[in-house]
Design a protein around this motif. Sequence first.
Motif, PDB file in Angstrom:
ATOM      1  N   ARG A 100      47.092  30.961  16.526  1.00  8.02           N
ATOM      2  CA  ARG A 100      46.491  30.143  17.590  1.00  8.02           C
ATOM      3  C   ARG A 100      46.329  30.742  19.023  1.00  8.02           C
ATOM      4  O   ARG A 100      47.514  30.956  19.675  1.00  8.02           O
ATOM      5  CB  ARG A 100      47.076  28.626  17.415  1.00  8.02           C
ATOM      6  N   MET A 142      49.041  31.389  10.162  1.00  8.85           N
ATOM      7  CA  MET A 142      48.295  30.968  11.254  1.00  8.85           C
ATOM      8  C   MET A 142      48.591  31.527  12.777  1.00  8.85           C
ATOM      9  O   MET A 142      49.578  31.590  12.836  1.00  8.85           O
ATOM     10  CB  MET A 142      48.783  29.258  11.411  1.00  8.85           C
ATOM     11  N   THR A 196      41.955  28.825  16.383  1.00  6.30           N
ATOM     12  CA  THR A 196      42.950  29.096  15.637  1.00  6.30           C
ATOM     13  C   THR A 196      42.363  29.794  14.276  1.00  6.30           C
ATOM     14  O   THR A 196      41.464  29.240  13.950  1.00  6.30           O
ATOM     15  CB  THR A 196      43.377  27.342  14.803  1.00  6.30           C
TER      16      THR A 196
END
Length: 218
Positions: A3, A1, A27
């Motif tokens: 972001r 991930m 994100t």
Amino acid sequence: MIRFENLSKGFWVAGERKTVIDNLNLTLPTGKSLGLLGCNGAGKSTLIQIIAGILPPDSGRVVSDGSISWPVAFGGSFHPELTGAQNVRFVARIYGVDTDSLVDFVEDFAELGKHFKMPVRTYSSGMKSRLTFGTSMGIRFDTYLVDEVTAVGDARFRNKSRLVFRDRMQASSSIMVTHNMREMRDFCDAGIILDGGKLYYFDDLDEAIDQHEALMRA
């Protein structure tokens, strides 16, 4: 991930302030290899360098829960007075990987011959790209940042680069900048477009490419 939180970046150009990333909040999903698209001057390389931590934003931040490579085509992390081998050893120590294994991998992959033990300042741009690409492929990252690097070298070397990159993508993801849409389709699952300081995510890569090409025509 990965972001982006209130991320902004701009530059002064000919006495005017040009914003290339404008209060970005988005994100990017885990496990997706993304093709980064945008018109020339949209700020793609700037965004890549901010994600890598090379270039600081004016405001906001980038948050990630995994390891991120430096931009594969970016040779600025190598000291020009050190040899290729010495630079690779230094990088290995920074990232905590086995020094000898990384040196052996890069020496074999980059095919620099005697130049591997010569100062990087003597390298051509292509040789630097081979050294950079080989070093990054020798370290396992969760996300690789790639900027046109598989175009380096002759057809045989380009094919070798694609094969090792494809192998890394079995366990990692990437953010790729390339003008070769066929190559993007080969390696990417989804697309993101940087336009007017904003970043737009497309789960359908072909939709992203169609939108990008429409922006280019406009």
